[in-house]
Enzyme design. Sequence first.
Site, PDB file in Angstrom:
ATOM      1  N   GLY A  14       0.858  -1.182   0.000  1.00  0.00           N
ATOM      2  CA  GLY A  14       0.000   0.000   0.000  1.00  0.00           C
ATOM      3  C   GLY A  14       0.887   1.223   0.000  1.00  0.00           C
ATOM      4  CB  ALA A  15       1.000   4.250  -2.112  1.00  0.00           C
ATOM      5  CG  ASN A  74       1.146   6.997  -5.914  1.00  0.00           C
ATOM      6  OD1 ASN A  74       1.875   6.435  -6.719  1.00  0.00           O
ATOM      7  ND2 ASN A  74       1.400   7.023  -4.626  1.00  0.00           N
ATOM      8  NE  ARG A 100      -0.728   2.614  -8.201  1.00  0.00           N
ATOM      9  CZ  ARG A 100       0.283   3.444  -8.044  1.00  0.00           C
ATOM     10  NH1 ARG A 100       0.431   4.475  -8.882  1.00  0.00           N
ATOM     11  NH2 ARG A 100       1.157   3.257  -7.077  1.00  0.00           N
ATOM     12  CE  LYS A 133       7.032  10.085  -7.323  1.00  0.00           C
ATOM     13  NZ  LYS A 133       6.229   9.131  -6.499  1.00  0.00           N
ATOM     14  N   GLY A 154       7.297  -0.053  -5.753  1.00  0.00           N
ATOM     15  CA  GLY A 154       7.622   0.532  -4.460  1.00  0.00           C
ATOM     16  C   GLY A 154       8.748   1.547  -4.496  1.00  0.00           C
ATOM     17  CB  ALA A 155      11.182   2.555  -7.104  1.00  0.00           C
ATOM     18  N   GLY A 156       8.875   4.437  -6.056  1.00  0.00           N
ATOM     19  CA  GLY A 156       8.354   5.783  -5.857  1.00  0.00           C
ATOM     20  C   GLY A 156       8.034   6.064  -4.405  1.00  0.00           C
ATOM     21  CG  ASP A 157       5.056   3.876  -2.471  1.00  0.00           C
ATOM     22  OD1 ASP A 157       4.499   4.889  -2.932  1.00  0.00           O
ATOM     23  OD2 ASP A 157       4.565   2.732  -2.560  1.00  0.00           O
TER      24      ASP A 157
END
Length: 309
Positions: free
Chosen positions: A34-35, A163, A165, A221, A250-253
Amino acid sequence: MSSLFTVGETMGLFGALAIGRIEHVASFGFGIGGAESNVAIGVTRLGGAATWLGRLGSDATGDMIARRLRAEGVHTMDIRDESFTGLMVKHRRTGETMQVDYHRAGSAGSRLTPADIPSDLAGASLLHLTGITPALSDSARAAVFHAAETARASGVAVSFDLNYRSKLWSRFDAAPVLRDLATRADVLFAGPDEAELIVGAAGTDLPAALAALGPVEVVVKDGARGCTALLDGVPAKLPALPVTVVDPVGAGDAFVAGYLAARLAGWAAPDRLRQAVAAGAFAVTVPGDCEGLPSTSELDDMSFVDVRR
């Protein structure tokens, strides 16, 4: 103590342990994803304090999520709901592509309401929101806006990661909502495509265009191309770090967690960006949604970057 408060849906995560068609995969790992909770975990691993609030089903997956978050040192405000805890399934069709499917329509997390948001935001100095939660339901969208307004009324800074989606809503439906939330943010994160969704055509100065909406700290990003930013009116740009990508999810988070942890610690803008880039680079070298989020000591041990002030 400066701390972060975030709200959103955390799901159980089935991750294929081999590459190929999903019907040929013999085994899966089971974790959480989960972000918002990823960012909360990332902040605590980097020495900060974080609170996560969300609805979980009264089921084994909900129990596991609550235990995992608390084990990470995240102050967890889990509201148990009669609906089920959402799930996501992640697999690699090839070594170069990742596919994520969601099973969350009608989930406990989608039943978030404005009444769930505490009036004091758990005493936090920074609220972090994403564009995922408002896509889940009308009540969840209302809860996100209520949290932003509560923060603004209390003098709490608002961080917002667009984010977007596409599996949750169309660009047409998302654009006005994300733009509206961006105007309420002090700190704004976006990918290039997400930025263009709310400010227009490609080729523009995206950080400047986003800052025109109101945020004083804007970071775009751009994955392997690094990031560009406009922080308190000062432009900045950093390249990505050279790593072998194992899992980009998950890299962005991780990037956002690195930046916000440094911000909570009072670091100067250039150092916030350096830690963000390093955290994102570290995360992609490890499989999993939150498993790759680095600790402070792990970033200090990275041979190719110094993120210390």
